[in-house]
Design a protein around this motif. Structure first.
Motif, PDB file in Angstrom:
ATOM      1  N   GLN A 150       0.778  -1.237   0.000  1.00  0.00           N
ATOM      2  CA  GLN A 150       0.000   0.000   0.000  1.00  0.00           C
ATOM      3  C   GLN A 150       0.813   1.292   0.000  1.00  0.00           C
ATOM      4  O   GLN A 150       0.317   2.347   0.383  1.00  0.00           O
ATOM      5  CB  GLN A 150      -0.977   0.009   1.185  1.00  0.00           C
ATOM      6  CG  GLN A 150      -1.935  -1.174   1.139  1.00  0.00           C
ATOM      7  CD  GLN A 150      -2.989  -1.141   2.214  1.00  0.00           C
ATOM      8  OE1 GLN A 150      -2.894  -0.356   3.164  1.00  0.00           O
ATOM      9  NE2 GLN A 150      -3.998  -1.970   2.085  1.00  0.00           N
ATOM     10  N   SER A 178       2.979   2.797   1.738  1.00  0.00           N
ATOM     11  CA  SER A 178       3.094   3.634   2.936  1.00  0.00           C
ATOM     12  C   SER A 178       4.478   4.264   3.053  1.00  0.00           C
ATOM     13  O   SER A 178       4.617   5.443   3.391  1.00  0.00           O
ATOM     14  CB  SER A 178       2.771   2.820   4.188  1.00  0.00           C
ATOM     15  OG  SER A 178       3.588   1.666   4.253  1.00  0.00           O
ATOM     16  N   ARG A 237       5.116   7.137   0.466  1.00  0.00           N
ATOM     17  CA  ARG A 237       4.568   8.417   0.913  1.00  0.00           C
ATOM     18  C   ARG A 237       5.512   9.112   1.881  1.00  0.00           C
ATOM     19  O   ARG A 237       5.769  10.318   1.762  1.00  0.00           O
ATOM     20  CB  ARG A 237       3.198   8.168   1.574  1.00  0.00           C
ATOM     21  CG  ARG A 237       2.600   9.387   2.250  1.00  0.00           C
ATOM     22  CD  ARG A 237       1.286   9.025   2.941  1.00  0.00           C
ATOM     23  NE  ARG A 237       1.425   7.937   3.891  1.00  0.00           N
ATOM     24  CZ  ARG A 237       1.925   8.088   5.112  1.00  0.00           C
ATOM     25  NH1 ARG A 237       2.351   9.281   5.523  1.00  0.00           N
ATOM     26  NH2 ARG A 237       1.999   7.069   5.938  1.00  0.00           N
ATOM     27  N   ARG A 282      -2.460   0.874  -2.961  1.00  0.00           N
ATOM     28  CA  ARG A 282      -3.632   0.656  -2.105  1.00  0.00           C
ATOM     29  C   ARG A 282      -4.847   0.364  -2.985  1.00  0.00           C
ATOM     30  O   ARG A 282      -5.126   1.094  -3.928  1.00  0.00           O
ATOM     31  CB  ARG A 282      -3.888   1.898  -1.247  1.00  0.00           C
ATOM     32  CG  ARG A 282      -5.015   1.743  -0.227  1.00  0.00           C
ATOM     33  CD  ARG A 282      -5.211   3.028   0.563  1.00  0.00           C
ATOM     34  NE  ARG A 282      -4.031   3.354   1.347  1.00  0.00           N
ATOM     35  CZ  ARG A 282      -3.781   2.870   2.565  1.00  0.00           C
ATOM     36  NH1 ARG A 282      -4.641   2.032   3.135  1.00  0.00           N
ATOM     37  NH2 ARG A 282      -2.693   3.231   3.223  1.00  0.00           N
TER      38      ARG A 282
END
Length: 242
Positions: free
Chosen positions: A211, A213, A216, A235
Motif C-alpha cells: 500500500q 506507505s 509516501r 492501495r
C-alpha cells in the motif's frame, strides 16, 4: 512483500541497497537472500509466544510492567517529533518518527489518549500492532534476538541499512539479529535512515511492501530534492495483480 520483490527480480530489477521500515527490515533480509531459511523463521514464529501473547494478543509483557488493566495502544499523530516528545506522559513513548511531521506513539490507552489530546486531539489509532520499538521489550530481549538469529549470506556489492542505527552495516548472522533487536528495543527515526541513504547516493526507492506507505513517507522526507519513490503495490488493487 517477498513475492513482489521476487517478481521485480524476474523483471530484471537489481537493487543496490536494502532498507526497511520495522518488519520490512526482516523482509529485506529474506528477499535479498541474506537470510534464506524462511521455513525456519515461520516455525520459530509459530512456536514462540513472543507475538502470540507476550508482545501481541494479550500483551503479557505490557501487563507485567504496567499492571493487569493496561491496554497497549498505538496511534499515528501528524506532529513533529519534538512536539510529540514534549507531550509524552506516563507510559507513552515515541516509537517511530515516520516523516518530518508524522510520528507513531505507543503506550497504555489512557496515556496515549492524553498525548493525543495535548497535541490537538487528532490521531489515527492503529489496530493489531505488537508492543515493540520501546525499552519494554528488554523483558524478552534474549528470546527476540534468538528468533532472529539466522545464518546470513548477504549478496556481494549490496548495502543493507539498519533502521535502529540509521546507517549501512555489514550483515552477518550476529549483526542482522542485533539490528532487528535494537529496532525493537529503541524504535527508530525513518527520516534519518532515508537521509543517510540519500547522502550515500540512493536516488531511486522502489517499495515492495503493501500500500505504498513508505513511498509516501520518503516523498515527504526528500521533498524538493532529486529522487524517485515508487511502489509496486498500490492501495486497493490485489497485490498479485499489481
Amino acid at each position: 512483500g517477498l513475492s513482489i520483490a521476487e517478481g521485480l527480480k524476474l523483471l530484471g530489477l537489481q537493487p543496490g541497497a536494502f532498507l526497511g521500515y520495522s518488519l520490512g527490515e526482516s523482509a529485506g533480509l529474506f528477499s535479498s537472500r541474506a537470510w534464506r531459511d524462511r521455513d525456519l523463521m515461520f516455525r520459530r514464529t509459530l512456536a514462540s509466544p513472543l507475538f502470540k501473547s507476550q508482545l501481541g494478543g494479550p500483551c503479557t509483557v505490557v501487563k507485567d510492567a504496567w499492571g493487569p488493566a493496561a491496554q497497549w495502544t498505538v496511534a499515528l499523530v501528524m506532529r513533529p517529533a519534538e512536539e510529540v516528545r514534549a507531550a509524552l506522559v506516563g507510559t507513552a513513548s515515541l516509537l517511530i518518527v515516520n516523516a518530518p511531521r508524522e510520528c507513531v506513539v505507543g503506550g497504555d490507552l489512557d496515556d496515549v489518549r492524553a498525548v493525543v489530546s495535548k497535541l490537538g486531539g487528532q490521531a489515527v489509532f492503529l489496530e493489531g500492532v505488537p508492543a515493540v520499538h520501546l525499552p519494554l521489550v528488554k523483558a524478552v530481549q534474549a528470546e527476540y534476538r534468538a528468533l532472529h538469529l539466522l545464518p546470513a549470506t548477504p549478496p556481494a556489492g549490496v548495502r543493507f541499512y539498519s533502521a535502529a542505527w540509521a546507517r549501512p552495516y555489514e550483515v552477518t548472522t550476529e549483526t542482522a539479529a542485533d539490528s532487528v533487536t535494537d529496532d525493537a528495543l529503541s524504535g527508530f527515526d525513518f527520516t534519518r535512515v532515508i537521509e543517510r541513504a540519500w547522502a550515500d547516493g540512493v536516488r531511486i526507492f522502489v517499495e515492495t511492501g503493501p500500500q505504498a506507505s513508505c513511498t509516501r513517507m520518503i516523498s515527504r522526507i526528500l521533498e524538493g530534492r532529486p529522487h524517485l519513490a515508487v511502489s509496486a503495490c498500490q492501495r486497493g488493487p490485489d497485490g498479485y495483480a499489481a
